[in-house]
Design a protein around this motif. Structure first.
Motif, PDB file in Angstrom:
ATOM      1  N   SER A 188     -13.805  14.205   1.176  1.00  0.00           N
ATOM      2  CA  SER A 188     -14.300  15.514   1.582  1.00  0.00           C
ATOM      3  C   SER A 188     -14.331  16.419   0.358  1.00  0.00           C
ATOM      4  N   ARG A 189     -14.905  17.577   0.510  1.00  0.00           N
ATOM      5  CA  ARG A 189     -14.951  18.531  -0.603  1.00  0.00           C
ATOM      6  C   ARG A 189     -13.580  19.121  -0.891  1.00  0.00           C
ATOM      7  N   ARG A 190     -12.673  19.010   0.039  1.00  0.00           N
ATOM      8  CA  ARG A 190     -11.324  19.529  -0.169  1.00  0.00           C
ATOM      9  C   ARG A 190     -10.441  18.521  -0.891  1.00  0.00           C
ATOM     10  N   GLY A 191     -11.005  17.364  -1.254  1.00  0.00           N
ATOM     11  CA  GLY A 191     -10.254  16.403  -2.032  1.00  0.00           C
ATOM     12  C   GLY A 191      -9.378  15.464  -1.233  1.00  0.00           C
ATOM     13  N   LYS A 192      -9.483  15.503   0.093  1.00  0.00           N
ATOM     14  CA  LYS A 192      -8.664  14.601   0.891  1.00  0.00           C
ATOM     15  C   LYS A 192      -9.254  13.205   0.825  1.00  0.00           C
ATOM     16  N   GLY A 193      -8.424  12.236   0.737  1.00  0.00           N
ATOM     17  CA  GLY A 193      -8.877  10.859   0.667  1.00  0.00           C
ATOM     18  C   GLY A 193      -7.696   9.929   0.797  1.00  0.00           C
ATOM     19  N   SER A 194      -7.882   8.714   0.410  1.00  0.00           N
ATOM     20  CA  SER A 194      -6.839   7.714   0.529  1.00  0.00           C
ATOM     21  C   SER A 194      -5.734   7.964  -0.483  1.00  0.00           C
ATOM     22  N   ALA A 195      -4.502   7.732  -0.061  1.00  0.00           N
ATOM     23  CA  ALA A 195      -3.359   7.861  -0.960  1.00  0.00           C
ATOM     24  C   ALA A 195      -3.001   6.520  -1.582  1.00  0.00           C
ATOM     25  N   SER A 196      -3.657   5.457  -1.136  1.00  0.00           N
ATOM     26  CA  SER A 196      -3.337   4.137  -1.669  1.00  0.00           C
ATOM     27  C   SER A 196      -4.552   3.236  -1.546  1.00  0.00           C
ATOM     28  N   MET A 197      -4.450   2.067  -2.172  1.00  0.00           N
ATOM     29  CA  MET A 197      -5.512   1.077  -2.105  1.00  0.00           C
ATOM     30  C   MET A 197      -4.947  -0.184  -1.453  1.00  0.00           C
TER      31      MET A 197
ATOM     32  N   GLU B 257       0.795  -1.223   0.000  1.00  0.00           N
ATOM     33  CA  GLU B 257       0.000   0.000   0.000  1.00  0.00           C
ATOM     34  C   GLU B 257       0.828   1.274   0.000  1.00  0.00           C
ATOM     35  N   GLY B 258       1.840   1.336   0.825  1.00  0.00           N
ATOM     36  CA  GLY B 258       2.588   2.578   0.973  1.00  0.00           C
ATOM     37  C   GLY B 258       3.782   2.719   0.046  1.00  0.00           C
TER      38      GLY B 258
ATOM     39  N   CYS C  61      -7.658  -5.443  -2.081  1.00  0.00           N
ATOM     40  CA  CYS C  61      -8.683  -4.795  -2.918  1.00  0.00           C
ATOM     41  C   CYS C  61      -8.143  -4.580  -4.330  1.00  0.00           C
ATOM     42  N   ALA C  62      -6.895  -4.169  -4.438  1.00  0.00           N
ATOM     43  CA  ALA C  62      -6.287  -3.967  -5.751  1.00  0.00           C
ATOM     44  C   ALA C  62      -6.252  -5.282  -6.529  1.00  0.00           C
ATOM     45  N   ALA C  63      -5.897  -6.365  -5.858  1.00  0.00           N
ATOM     46  CA  ALA C  63      -5.856  -7.676  -6.513  1.00  0.00           C
ATOM     47  C   ALA C  63      -7.242  -8.070  -7.011  1.00  0.00           C
ATOM     48  N   ALA C  64      -8.263  -7.809  -6.219  1.00  0.00           N
ATOM     49  CA  ALA C  64      -9.634  -8.141  -6.622  1.00  0.00           C
ATOM     50  C   ALA C  64     -10.042  -7.351  -7.862  1.00  0.00           C
ATOM     51  N   VAL C  65      -9.695  -6.073  -7.914  1.00  0.00           N
ATOM     52  CA  VAL C  65     -10.025  -5.236  -9.068  1.00  0.00           C
ATOM     53  C   VAL C  65      -9.325  -5.770 -10.318  1.00  0.00           C
ATOM     54  N   VAL C  66      -8.036  -6.060 -10.196  1.00  0.00           N
ATOM     55  CA  VAL C  66      -7.253  -6.534 -11.344  1.00  0.00           C
ATOM     56  C   VAL C  66      -7.733  -7.908 -11.805  1.00  0.00           C
ATOM     57  N   LEU C  67      -7.957  -8.822 -10.883  1.00  0.00           N
ATOM     58  CA  LEU C  67      -8.385 -10.162 -11.263  1.00  0.00           C
ATOM     59  C   LEU C  67      -9.781 -10.165 -11.875  1.00  0.00           C
ATOM     60  N   GLN C  68     -10.677  -9.326 -11.378  1.00  0.00           N
ATOM     61  CA  GLN C  68     -12.011  -9.219 -11.974  1.00  0.00           C
ATOM     62  C   GLN C  68     -11.916  -8.660 -13.384  1.00  0.00           C
ATOM     63  N   ALA C  69     -11.104  -7.646 -13.575  1.00  0.00           N
ATOM     64  CA  ALA C  69     -10.917  -7.083 -14.915  1.00  0.00           C
ATOM     65  C   ALA C  69     -10.328  -8.129 -15.859  1.00  0.00           C
ATOM     66  N   TYR C  70      -9.379  -8.908 -15.377  1.00  0.00           N
ATOM     67  CA  TYR C  70      -8.787  -9.965 -16.203  1.00  0.00           C
ATOM     68  C   TYR C  70      -9.831 -11.013 -16.582  1.00  0.00           C
ATOM     69  N   CYS C  71     -10.627 -11.446 -15.624  1.00  0.00           N
ATOM     70  CA  CYS C  71     -11.654 -12.456 -15.901  1.00  0.00           C
ATOM     71  C   CYS C  71     -12.657 -11.955 -16.928  1.00  0.00           C
TER      72      CYS C  71
ATOM     73  N   LEU D  15       0.712  -1.742 -14.217  1.00  0.00           N
ATOM     74  CA  LEU D  15      -0.694  -1.399 -14.257  1.00  0.00           C
ATOM     75  C   LEU D  15      -0.979  -0.512 -13.051  1.00  0.00           C
ATOM     76  N   PHE D  16      -1.688   0.557 -13.285  1.00  0.00           N
ATOM     77  CA  PHE D  16      -2.066   1.453 -12.204  1.00  0.00           C
ATOM     78  C   PHE D  16      -3.581   1.537 -12.152  1.00  0.00           C
ATOM     79  N   ILE D  17      -4.142   1.505 -10.965  1.00  0.00           N
ATOM     80  CA  ILE D  17      -5.590   1.607 -10.785  1.00  0.00           C
ATOM     81  C   ILE D  17      -5.905   3.050 -10.408  1.00  0.00           C
ATOM     82  N   PRO D  18      -6.640   3.771 -11.266  1.00  0.00           N
ATOM     83  CA  PRO D  18      -6.978   5.156 -10.935  1.00  0.00           C
ATOM     84  C   PRO D  18      -7.824   5.221  -9.666  1.00  0.00           C
ATOM     85  N   GLN D  19      -7.597   6.247  -8.884  1.00  0.00           N
ATOM     86  CA  GLN D  19      -8.355   6.432  -7.651  1.00  0.00           C
ATOM     87  C   GLN D  19      -8.896   7.847  -7.594  1.00  0.00           C
TER      88      GLN D  19
END
Length: 80
Positions: free
Chosen positions: A30-39, A5-6, A43-53, A21-25
């Motif tokens: 918040s309205r100031r755009g603060k959020g997670s800096a990583s996934m 993650e880090g 979760c990243a593996a699930a996204v990639v494997l689902q896309a592959y399938c 491969l990079f997963i856009p985030q």
């Protein structure tokens, strides 16, 4: 290879890769755009494997109600 993650991938890990491969985030949170800096890597593996399938044309598992069905009934003698 999935990076953590880090830190992502080490230089040694990157050297053995042919492509990346990079997963856009989004920057939700918040309205100031603060959020997670990583996934989370799981979760990243699930996204990639689902896309592959989907890309590979694998069919979806059968569903009955809210439960996925296996192609064949489980063998009661099989331990795992």
């Amino acid at each position: 290879i999935f990076g953590n993650e880090g830190q992502g991938l080490s230089e040694k890990q990157r050297e053995v890769c042919d492509e990346f491969l990079f997963i856009p985030q989004t920057r939700g949170g918040s309205r100031r755009g603060k959020g997670s800096a990583s996934m989370n890597v799981a979760c990243a593996a699930a996204v990639v494997l689902q896309a592959y399938c989907t890309w590979a044309g694998f069919s979806d598992a059968l569903i009955q109600g809210e439960k996925f069905l296996s192609d064949s009934p489980p063998d009661v003698n099989e331990k795992y």
